[in-house]
Design a protein around this motif. Structure first.
Motif, mmCIF file in Angstrom:
data_model
loop_
_atom_site.group_PDB
_atom_site.id
_atom_site.type_symbol
_atom_site.label_atom_id
_atom_site.label_comp_id
_atom_site.label_asym_id
_atom_site.label_seq_id
_atom_site.Cartn_x
_atom_site.Cartn_y
_atom_site.Cartn_z
ATOM 1 N N ILE A 153 0.844 -1.187 0.000
ATOM 2 C CA ILE A 153 0.000 0.000 0.000
ATOM 3 C C ILE A 153 0.886 1.246 0.000
ATOM 4 O O ILE A 153 2.037 1.205 0.430
ATOM 5 C CB ILE A 153 -0.985 0.049 1.190
ATOM 6 N N ARG A 155 -2.724 6.889 -1.611
ATOM 7 C CA ARG A 155 -3.964 6.167 -1.302
ATOM 8 C C ARG A 155 -4.211 5.047 -2.314
ATOM 9 O O ARG A 155 -5.271 4.917 -2.908
ATOM 10 C CB ARG A 155 -5.147 7.125 -1.202
ATOM 11 N N ARG A 156 -3.182 4.236 -2.504
ATOM 12 C CA ARG A 156 -3.235 3.116 -3.448
ATOM 13 C C ARG A 156 -2.890 1.826 -2.731
ATOM 14 O O ARG A 156 -2.076 1.798 -1.802
ATOM 15 C CB ARG A 156 -2.206 3.301 -4.561
ATOM 16 N N ALA A 169 -7.435 0.698 4.837
ATOM 17 C CA ALA A 169 -7.162 1.199 3.486
ATOM 18 C C ALA A 169 -8.310 0.847 2.550
ATOM 19 O O ALA A 169 -8.118 0.716 1.354
ATOM 20 C CB ALA A 169 -5.839 0.626 2.969
ATOM 21 N N TYR A 184 -8.894 3.125 -0.441
ATOM 22 C CA TYR A 184 -7.799 3.300 -1.395
ATOM 23 C C TYR A 184 -8.229 2.764 -2.758
ATOM 24 O O TYR A 184 -9.169 1.984 -2.864
ATOM 25 C CB TYR A 184 -6.552 2.527 -0.950
ATOM 26 N N HIS A 185 -7.510 3.160 -3.798
ATOM 27 C CA HIS A 185 -7.720 2.584 -5.128
ATOM 28 C C HIS A 185 -6.874 1.305 -5.194
ATOM 29 O O HIS A 185 -5.650 1.369 -5.129
ATOM 30 C CB HIS A 185 -7.307 3.558 -6.232
ATOM 31 N N TRP A 186 -7.521 0.168 -5.315
ATOM 32 C CA TRP A 186 -6.832 -1.127 -5.300
ATOM 33 C C TRP A 186 -6.677 -1.663 -6.716
ATOM 34 O O TRP A 186 -7.608 -1.633 -7.514
ATOM 35 C CB TRP A 186 -7.595 -2.133 -4.441
#
Length: 105
Positions: free
Chosen positions: A16, A21-22, A51, A54-56
């Motif tokens: 992460i 924020r990924r 998280a 977050y963009h996963w």
């Protein structure tokens, strides 16, 4: 993740990046006899703790993963996109994927 007898059951490689924020799932290994018992789901959910928003992303996917990630995306709201590149921080982190050793330790 090992089973009670010491055999490797599963392994998750992920990373992460808080500033961007990924989150990125690089690889999930699950021993054949532990497939379809919820281990992958639990490992990814644990990785996503704190998280969730977050963009996963994930990597190119096996046939099993092509079924797994869309189902997990519906449950979690995360996209788990495969074509979006990871952020520069994750890309340059230099982590390597280890090959699991599914044998008694």
């Amino acid at each position: 993740m090992c089973d009670r007898t010491g055999w490797d059951a599963a392994r998750l490689s992920w990373n992460i990046c808080a500033p961007c924020r990924r989150g990125h799932i690089a690889k999930i290994y699950i021993a054949d006899h532990w497939q379809r018992q919820g281990l992958g789901r639990r490992m990814v959910q644990r990785a996503m703790q704190r998280a969730e928003d977050y963009h996963w992303t994930t990597t190119h996917q096996s046939p099993q993963a092509q079924q797994f990630f869309p189902a997990l995306a519906r449950e979690t709201g995360a996209a788990f996109t495969t074509q979006v590149p990871v952020c520069e921080h994750i890309r340059t982190a230099g982590y390597s994927l280890t090959t699991p050793c599914f044998e008694r330790r």
